[in-house]
Design an enzyme around this catalytic site. Structure first.
Site, PDB file in Angstrom:
ATOM      1  N   ILE A 292       0.705  -1.092  -0.038  1.00  0.00           N
ATOM      2  CA  ILE A 292      -0.054  -0.118   0.342  1.00  0.00           C
ATOM      3  C   ILE A 292       0.594   1.288   0.015  1.00  0.00           C
ATOM      4  CG2 ILE A 292      -1.973   1.821   1.517  1.00  0.00           C
ATOM      5  CD1 ILE A 292      -2.597  -1.476   2.742  1.00  0.00           C
ATOM      6  N   GLU A 294       0.690   4.702   1.269  1.00  0.00           N
ATOM      7  CA  GLU A 294       0.099   4.935   2.348  1.00  0.00           C
ATOM      8  C   GLU A 294       0.078   6.104   1.750  1.00  0.00           C
ATOM      9  OE1 GLU A 294       1.097   0.900   3.950  1.00  0.00           O
ATOM     10  OE2 GLU A 294       2.351   2.223   3.122  1.00  0.00           O
ATOM     11  N   ASP A 336     -20.938  28.565 -24.606  1.00  0.00           N
ATOM     12  CA  ASP A 336     -21.929  29.710 -25.123  1.00  0.00           C
ATOM     13  C   ASP A 336     -21.870  30.970 -26.005  1.00  0.00           C
ATOM     14  OD1 ASP A 336     -24.220  31.137 -25.770  1.00  0.00           O
ATOM     15  OD2 ASP A 336     -24.965  31.229 -22.767  1.00  0.00           O
ATOM     16  N   ASN A 699       7.794   4.028   3.635  1.00  0.00           N
ATOM     17  CA  ASN A 699       6.554   4.806   2.991  1.00  0.00           C
ATOM     18  C   ASN A 699       5.844   6.144   3.331  1.00  0.00           C
ATOM     19  OD1 ASN A 699       6.486   2.001   1.937  1.00  0.00           O
ATOM     20  ND2 ASN A 699       4.904   1.663   2.273  1.00  0.00           N
ATOM     21  N   ASP A 703       9.017   8.423   1.741  1.00  0.00           N
ATOM     22  CA  ASP A 703       8.604   8.747   0.098  1.00  0.00           C
ATOM     23  C   ASP A 703       7.940   9.877   0.725  1.00  0.00           C
ATOM     24  OD1 ASP A 703      10.162   7.117  -0.647  1.00  0.00           O
ATOM     25  OD2 ASP A 703       8.016   5.701  -1.065  1.00  0.00           O
TER      26      ASP A 703
END
Length: 870
Positions: A292, A294, A336, A699, A703
């Site tokens: 995972i 995270e 438009d 993580n 990271d």
């Protein structure tokens, strides 16, 4: 009591309408009849949609599949802590991440919601009605079917009605029809198939009286009004998920299935080899935690929030986080005309005459506009009157003709005001040179002025040809003429035998920045199309001025859309640049047709009539000056109405998508590395190279900081030279997968080699030291590798390494955090690390540098050699 059924009110006489509704047009309704009708049909109001509660905004942040994965991982680690007594650090860290994501997303969306509420102005509309012969002012909601309302300049039309009296009554119906010029209202019966925008004997709720006065019988109230039908249509229109949400859901499912499969495989393999249940269950969870990313939900939320802020700085308010990225995938911009492409103001575009000054002089003197404060300096003048009259005054002023001074030189003696029957205004003036002589000036509809002028057949033919040429350019044309006279008083029968002077063409000019924005849009691979309620000639002229191709097959009107099948429309769609005279149902059909071709559609609008299409489009774009209804259902609000903001928002959207892909590549590479590292060690029946809490540290801390810093990465200069990211292109592209896979495998070979070598040299009794080395290698590797993710289209030597100061800071803090994890006793105890020596650090840093070389080699292969767009 009137019976509620479907009538074509515009196709009935005013007397017949009064008969059907049981109304006396002179007296109105009695109070007792009003009460009966209110009880039967209810109040004249639309159901109001309550603003989204803050709790609901907060809970909606949990709807991301990535958050689901984190919550499940957190629950599992919590169960393990209760069952086995293992450390609870993992649980706290995971739930802290979930809390951070939801809080950040909540504040951003709540901020946008509050900003929108500030834009809305809620007013109680009052209406003047006849009740038992007396005029009464009541709240709009108290109107009933059959009420006779009195309308005058400045009034809001309180409900739908059939005009029964009109004295130069002009009503602006732009919020409903998109037509920017006020409609001249009349009493005459119209044909049954007359389009809504051309029903000049009807008035509609939400429109505004600009001039004159009149009366109307209320024919529809509340949800049965044209606006009410649109409001119901909006409620029934399903709000589709954005392409980004679909891609994210698909990406998250793949990640979840892979994590589940790998974890289950490892658990089963471990049990098959005779390992204990708790040990293998814990290990399987460790693998899941490794897999995972995270930090990804946090980084993606930050990227989207920052994108919203940058778009806001460029005058665009994004209402939902997910919509910010979808802007970057836009391939069709249906816009438009009025206000978005044009200024929404009347200006003189062309004067066709042999005497331009005389033409403008007549137009100035035959003019009901006036300067409210002529005593002030010209830049501070307040000009009052109809848009056409004001435009003529300003054009004359630019040519050096001042109305105040002209009236001093040629005093006005008499006047015949403009009305829809005569179609002209006439003024009688004293001649400056000849006190006995008078001059009659006339200005009005060109066909009428030509008819009243002295001219032979050839001259009339030439004038009509000139008129046709001007109208084909989309100009609104008036003509002027004069006649010398001795009369002291003006009479209608005297308005003849005039000397024709010239034509004046008026238009709604383009915004200065729009043409360049259209060109950027086309170069970026997007197709701009004009979808307007305006007449085809006007829309064609604007399209040609913008440089859009304008042959017969490039334009279609609403009535033509009604007569072709979806299949025929699909065949013609790619060539159509302009949809003119369209109604709400047509706009919905246009959006659906493009979406059926897998295009990401942005639709602009400001009126109530635009709301269903805005909701259906992938990106609904409302004008800041538009109606509250349009803003409520939109994804993006243009605070200064300009089309150029859409292009700027698309650019920012592409930067968002670019940065999201950089972060995904960055984080998944590490996650893939960690999964392979743990999986191989389990299969080889070796101790885990890193433990779960160390993986979480890498993580989230090592990271996490650089990945969040990547969210601040400046956008690349060639973003708008790329093709739009199609709806079928996944969030995780083939090239990204290849880079993640190659880098993961290469890094794992080195880490596993290092792990085997250290394990063989030092043995399992020094497992904390060995794990510390692998942990340090993983952490430092991510801090080096992040610089390769600054661009997925260029090699590291082609980028500016130091233009993101937050990334530099994030890496410095990351190295300091890694050092703290190795040398601070409290963290050593939690992470099970030991201090490293000088030689150890040389190995760690060397591995990080080698990894960059591998990444850049992979990027060069896929980008430089194969010219592949990521």
């Amino acid at each position: 009591m009137p019976q509620v059924k479907k009538y074509h009110w515009h196709n009935l006489s005013s007397e017949k309408v009064a008969e059907i509704l049981g109304t006396d047009t002179k007296e109105g309704l009695s109070q007792s009849e009003v009460e009966v009708r209110q009880k039967e049909f209810g109040l004249n109001k639309l159901p109001e949609e309550k603003p989204l509660p803050r709790v609901k905004i907060f809970l909606s942040q949990f709807q991301s599949p990535l958050v689901y994965i984190l919550v499940i991982a957190g629950i599992v680690t919590l169960v393990l802590w209760r069952l086995t007594g293992r450390e609870w650090t993992d649980t706290i860290v995971i739930f802290a991440v979930v809390f951070l994501i939801t809080i950040f997303g909540y504040f951003q969306e709540n901020k946008a919601s509050n900003a929108l509420r500030e834009l809305k102005k809620v007013l109680k509309v009052r209406a003047t009605v006849l009740r038992k012969g007396e005029r009464k002012e009541i709240f709009q909601e108290n109107l009933v079917l059959g009420d006779v309302v009195i309308l005058k300049a400045g009034d809001k039309v309180p409900a739908d009605g059939r005009v029964i009296e009109s004295s130069n009554l002009k009503i602006n119906e732009a919020p409903l029809t998109g037509e920017w010029l006020a409609a001249d209202k009349k009493v005459e019966i119209l044909s049954k198939d007359t389009p809504l925008a051309d029903r000049d004997n009807m008035v509609y709720m939400g429109s505004t009286c600009e001039d004159g006065e009149g009366k109307a019988i209320i024919t529809e109230i509340g949800e049965r009004t044209e606006i009410g039908k649109i409001a119901r249509f909006v409620r029934e229109t399903k709000e589709e998920k954005t392409p980004y949400q679909k891609k994210l859901a698909h990406f998250s499912k793949i990640v979840a299935w892979l994590i589940g499969f790998v974890s289950f495989f490892i658990f089963v393999a471990g049990m098959a080899t005779g390992k204990e249940f708790v040990e293998m269950f814990t290990t399987a969870i460790a693998v899941a935690i490794a897999a995972i990313p995270e930090g990804l939900p946090v980084a993606m939320t930050v990227i989207l929030a920052l994108g919203m802020q940058r778009i806001l700085q460029r005058k665009g308010l994004v209402r939902k986080l997910a919509s910010a990225e979808t802007l970057g995938s836009t391939s069709i911009i249906a816009t438009d005309k009025t206000l978005t492409l044009t200024e929404g103001k009347m200006k003189v575009g062309e004067v066709l005459s042999q005497d331009k000054n005389l033409t403008l002089k007549i137009a100035t003197l035959c003019n009901e506009a006036f300067v409210e404060n002529p005593q002030d300096l010209k830049p501070f003048w307040r000009l009052r009157g109809r848009p056409t009259d004001k435009a003529l005054i300003l054009a004359a002023q630019a040519a050096g003709l001042n109305k105040h001074e002209l009236e001093k030189e040629s005093p006005k003696i008499d006047e015949i005001p403009f009305n829809t029957q005569n179609k002209f205004i006439a003024t009688l003036h004293q001649e400056k040179e000849d006190k006995e002589g008078k001059v009659l000036y006339v200005s009005g509809a060109p066909e009428k002025i030509i008819e009243l002028s002295l001219a032979d057949e050839n001259t009339r033919s030439k004038l009509n040809q000139d008129l046709e040429d001007l109208t084909s350019k989309g100009l609104r044309v008036i003509a002027v003429s004069y006649k010398k006279t001795k009369e002291e008083k003006l009479k209608i029968e005297d308005i003849n035998n005039l000397t024709f002077v010239g034509f004046i063409g008026l238009k709604d000019p383009l915004r200065k920045e729009v043409k360049e924005a259209i060109e950027i849009c086309q170069k970026a691979g997007m197709k701009p199309i004009i979808v307007t309620g305006d007449h085809a000639l006007t829309a064609r002229a604007v399209a040609k001025e913008l440089g859009l191709e304008m042959k017969k097959e490039n334009i279609i009107e609403g009535k033509e859309l009604d007569n072709i099948s979806d299949r025929d429309l699909e065949k013609k769609l790619a060539k159509i640049n302009v949809f003119a005279r369209v109604e709400p149902k047509h706009k919905m059909r246009i959006v659906k047709a493009w979406q059926a071709k897998n295009q990401v559609v942005a639709m602009t609008g400001d009126g109530i009539n635009d709301a269903p299409a805005l909701k259906k489009a992938d990106i609904g774009v409302a004008l800041g000056s538009g109606t509250a209804v349009a803003k409520e259902v939109s994804d993006l609000v243009l605070l200064n109405d300009s089309f150029s903001i859409i292009v700027a928002a698309v650019e920012e959207g592409r930067a968002i998508l670019d940065n999201i892909r950089k972060v995904i590549t960055y984080l998944l590479s590490d996650s893939f590395t960690e999964v392979i590292l743990i999986g191989v060690s389990i299969i080889a029946r070796l101790p885990l190279p890193v433990i779960a809490v160390q993986i979480l540290w890498v993580n989230l801390i090592e990271d996490g900081l650089p990945s969040i810093a990547l969210a601040f990465e400046p956008k690349e200069k060639d973003l708008m030279a790329q093709k739009p990211s199609g709806i079928r292109i996944p969030l995780l592209t083939r090239e990204m997968k290849a880079i993640i896979f190659i880098i993961g495998i290469f890094t794992d070979l080195i880490l596993l080699g290092l792990f085997f070598w250290l394990l063989g040299k030092f043995g399992e009794e020094n497992l904390n030291y060995i794990r510390t080395m692998i942990f340090a290698c993983l952490g430092s590797n991510s801090l080096f590798y992040v610089f390769s993710c600054k661009s997925l289209r260029k090699n590291i030597w082609q980028t500016s390494l130091f233009n993101n100061k937050l990334l530099i800071l994030g890496c410095v803090v990351g190295f300091l955090a890694l050092a703290a994890a190795l040398y601070l006793p409290v963290l050593q105890n939690v992470l099970k690390t030991v201090p490293l020596g000088f030689f150890d650090w040389l190995i760690v840093i060397g591995l990080g540098l080698v990894n960059i070389v591998a990444i850049e080699t992979a990027k060069y292969y896929f980008i430089a050699r194969h010219q592949t767009q990521i």
